[in-house]
Scaffold this motif. Structure first.
Motif, mmCIF file in Angstrom:
data_model
loop_
_atom_site.group_PDB
_atom_site.id
_atom_site.type_symbol
_atom_site.label_atom_id
_atom_site.label_comp_id
_atom_site.label_asym_id
_atom_site.label_seq_id
_atom_site.Cartn_x
_atom_site.Cartn_y
_atom_site.Cartn_z
ATOM 1 N N MET A 70 -69.864 75.439 105.526
ATOM 2 C CA MET A 70 -71.232 75.582 105.906
ATOM 3 C C MET A 70 -72.073 74.663 105.452
ATOM 4 S SD MET A 70 -73.453 78.915 106.524
ATOM 5 C CE MET A 70 -74.948 78.768 105.513
ATOM 6 N N VAL A 71 -72.959 74.032 106.313
ATOM 7 C CA VAL A 71 -73.689 72.856 105.620
ATOM 8 C C VAL A 71 -74.950 73.282 105.675
ATOM 9 C CG1 VAL A 71 -74.886 70.318 106.131
ATOM 10 C CG2 VAL A 71 -72.423 70.842 106.886
ATOM 11 N N LEU A 72 -75.600 73.363 104.257
ATOM 12 C CA LEU A 72 -77.025 73.597 104.215
ATOM 13 C C LEU A 72 -78.037 72.805 104.873
ATOM 14 C CD1 LEU A 72 -76.966 74.903 100.496
ATOM 15 C CD2 LEU A 72 -77.157 76.206 102.450
ATOM 16 N N VAL A 73 -78.927 73.342 105.438
ATOM 17 C CA VAL A 73 -80.138 72.257 105.848
ATOM 18 C C VAL A 73 -81.524 72.780 105.577
ATOM 19 C CG1 VAL A 73 -81.156 71.544 108.142
ATOM 20 C CG2 VAL A 73 -78.533 71.857 107.954
ATOM 21 N N CYS A 74 -82.277 71.766 105.201
ATOM 22 C CA CYS A 74 -83.460 72.421 104.626
ATOM 23 C C CYS A 74 -84.372 72.869 105.707
ATOM 24 C CB CYS A 74 -84.263 71.025 104.283
ATOM 25 S SG CYS A 74 -86.016 71.252 103.639
ATOM 26 N N GLU A 75 -85.039 74.072 105.498
ATOM 27 C CA GLU A 75 -85.857 74.654 106.499
ATOM 28 C C GLU A 75 -86.963 73.770 106.858
ATOM 29 O OE1 GLU A 75 -86.447 78.962 105.322
ATOM 30 O OE2 GLU A 75 -84.239 79.039 105.221
ATOM 31 N N CYS B 47 -87.298 70.289 106.467
ATOM 32 C CA CYS B 47 -87.410 68.786 106.829
ATOM 33 C C CYS B 47 -86.156 68.745 107.536
ATOM 34 C CB CYS B 47 -87.526 67.855 105.917
ATOM 35 S SG CYS B 47 -86.464 67.624 104.887
ATOM 36 N N SER B 48 -85.243 69.711 107.749
ATOM 37 C CA SER B 48 -83.874 69.609 108.355
ATOM 38 C C SER B 48 -82.873 68.491 107.665
ATOM 39 C CB SER B 48 -84.101 69.077 109.809
ATOM 40 O OG SER B 48 -84.872 70.209 110.498
ATOM 41 N N SER B 49 -83.351 68.332 106.467
ATOM 42 C CA SER B 49 -82.299 67.373 105.688
ATOM 43 C C SER B 49 -80.977 68.179 105.298
ATOM 44 C CB SER B 49 -82.923 66.913 104.539
ATOM 45 O OG SER B 49 -82.221 66.182 103.724
ATOM 46 N N GLU B 50 -79.914 67.460 105.486
ATOM 47 C CA GLU B 50 -78.511 68.016 104.656
ATOM 48 C C GLU B 50 -78.618 67.938 103.048
ATOM 49 O OE1 GLU B 50 -75.590 67.195 107.328
ATOM 50 O OE2 GLU B 50 -76.331 68.063 109.060
ATOM 51 N N ASN B 51 -79.348 67.295 102.800
ATOM 52 C CA ASN B 51 -79.421 66.953 101.331
ATOM 53 C C ASN B 51 -79.795 68.062 100.318
ATOM 54 O OD1 ASN B 51 -78.780 65.235 99.217
ATOM 55 N ND2 ASN B 51 -80.736 64.278 99.437
ATOM 56 N N VAL B 52 -79.926 69.266 100.720
ATOM 57 C CA VAL B 52 -80.622 70.531 100.153
ATOM 58 C C VAL B 52 -79.500 71.057 99.297
ATOM 59 C CG1 VAL B 52 -80.241 72.195 101.996
ATOM 60 C CG2 VAL B 52 -82.096 72.553 100.387
ATOM 61 N N LYS B 53 -80.011 71.619 98.009
ATOM 62 C CA LYS B 53 -78.903 72.143 97.274
ATOM 63 C C LYS B 53 -79.469 73.480 96.838
ATOM 64 C CE LYS B 53 -78.569 67.751 95.073
ATOM 65 N NZ LYS B 53 -79.267 66.851 94.347
ATOM 66 N N SER B 54 -78.540 74.466 96.554
ATOM 67 C CA SER B 54 -78.671 75.769 95.979
ATOM 68 C C SER B 54 -79.034 75.683 94.550
ATOM 69 C CB SER B 54 -77.407 76.805 96.237
ATOM 70 O OG SER B 54 -77.230 76.830 97.449
ATOM 71 N N VAL B 55 -80.233 76.345 94.211
ATOM 72 C CA VAL B 55 -80.544 76.373 92.729
ATOM 73 C C VAL B 55 -81.041 77.925 92.404
ATOM 74 C CG1 VAL B 55 -81.311 74.116 92.677
ATOM 75 C CG2 VAL B 55 -82.899 75.660 93.449
ATOM 76 N N THR C 217 -87.286 85.794 87.432
ATOM 77 C CA THR C 217 -86.687 84.647 87.041
ATOM 78 C C THR C 217 -85.333 84.545 87.630
ATOM 79 O OG1 THR C 217 -85.969 85.600 85.095
ATOM 80 C CG2 THR C 217 -88.254 84.413 84.988
ATOM 81 N N GLU C 218 -84.490 83.484 87.668
ATOM 82 C CA GLU C 218 -83.229 83.403 88.239
ATOM 83 C C GLU C 218 -83.306 83.635 89.364
ATOM 84 O OE1 GLU C 218 -80.424 84.858 85.278
ATOM 85 O OE2 GLU C 218 -81.944 84.204 83.759
ATOM 86 N N THR C 219 -84.170 83.597 90.426
ATOM 87 C CA THR C 219 -84.473 83.831 92.100
ATOM 88 C C THR C 219 -83.755 82.835 92.550
ATOM 89 O OG1 THR C 219 -86.251 85.045 91.608
ATOM 90 C CG2 THR C 219 -85.666 84.399 93.695
ATOM 91 N N ASP D 146 -83.319 73.646 96.908
ATOM 92 C CA ASP D 146 -84.127 72.584 96.478
ATOM 93 C C ASP D 146 -83.863 71.439 97.450
ATOM 94 O OD1 ASP D 146 -85.642 70.652 95.313
ATOM 95 O OD2 ASP D 146 -84.610 70.576 93.268
ATOM 96 N N CYS D 147 -84.689 70.875 98.055
ATOM 97 C CA CYS D 147 -84.551 69.530 98.787
ATOM 98 C C CYS D 147 -85.496 68.538 98.323
ATOM 99 C CB CYS D 147 -85.054 69.885 100.138
ATOM 100 S SG CYS D 147 -85.088 68.412 101.413
ATOM 101 N N PRO D 148 -84.569 67.368 97.532
ATOM 102 C CA PRO D 148 -85.149 66.115 97.189
ATOM 103 C C PRO D 148 -85.733 65.163 98.157
ATOM 104 C CG PRO D 148 -82.630 66.102 97.321
ATOM 105 C CD PRO D 148 -83.086 67.380 97.634
ATOM 106 N N ASP D 149 -85.505 65.445 99.399
ATOM 107 C CA ASP D 149 -86.199 64.596 100.488
ATOM 108 C C ASP D 149 -87.639 65.031 100.696
ATOM 109 O OD1 ASP D 149 -83.682 63.226 100.715
ATOM 110 O OD2 ASP D 149 -82.922 64.245 102.287
ATOM 111 N N CYS D 150 -87.724 66.197 100.950
ATOM 112 C CA CYS D 150 -89.325 66.548 101.264
ATOM 113 C C CYS D 150 -89.871 67.291 99.927
ATOM 114 C CB CYS D 150 -89.300 67.609 102.200
ATOM 115 S SG CYS D 150 -88.468 69.018 102.046
ATOM 116 N N SER D 151 -89.182 67.400 98.650
ATOM 117 C CA SER D 151 -89.855 68.116 97.532
ATOM 118 C C SER D 151 -89.924 69.404 97.511
ATOM 119 C CB SER D 151 -90.672 67.121 96.935
ATOM 120 O OG SER D 151 -90.630 65.978 96.674
ATOM 121 N N MET D 152 -89.490 70.090 98.487
ATOM 122 C CA MET D 152 -89.844 71.636 98.665
ATOM 123 C C MET D 152 -88.529 72.225 97.897
ATOM 124 S SD MET D 152 -92.330 72.155 100.500
ATOM 125 C CE MET D 152 -91.984 73.867 100.671
#
Length: 93
Positions: free
Chosen positions: A1-6, A8-16, A34-36, A40-46
């Motif tokens: 399953m590909v993660l997509v940023c909610e 900016c729709s980037s597929e560069n999003v990471k689970s953190v 904490t630890e929630t 994290d999307c580096p493309d839109c900084s969200m």
């Protein structure tokens, strides 16, 4: 399953994981969770939580004795607190 940023729709999003601040349902105070799980999307900084995680936190805070929750708690500790009811009977979604 590909993660997509909610956002900016980037597929560069990471689970953190990260820290969030939440107001208790009775409005008496806010707590630090904490630890929630987050994304994290580096493309839109969200950095954001999924709708499922938000609902999970809100339901848990609604269904536990929030007086037992300290100022700071981990997500895992919060989710392990026994509920007073099995589910949120006031959620009609």
């Amino acid at each position: 399953m590909v993660l997509v940023c909610e956002w900016c729709s980037s597929e560069n999003v990471k689970s953190v994981s990260g820290t969030v601040y939440w107001e208790l349902p009775d409005g008496s105070r806010a707590i630090e969770i904490t630890e929630t799980p987050a994304f994290d999307c580096p493309d839109c900084s969200m950095v954001y939580q999924s709708e499922a995680t938000i609902k999970e936190i809100e339901d848990q805070l609604f269904l536990i004795d929030s007086k037992k929750v300290g100022k700071i708690i981990t997500f895992k500790e919060l989710m392990s607190i026994p509920r007073l009811l099995k589910r949120n009977y006031f959620d009609f979604s």
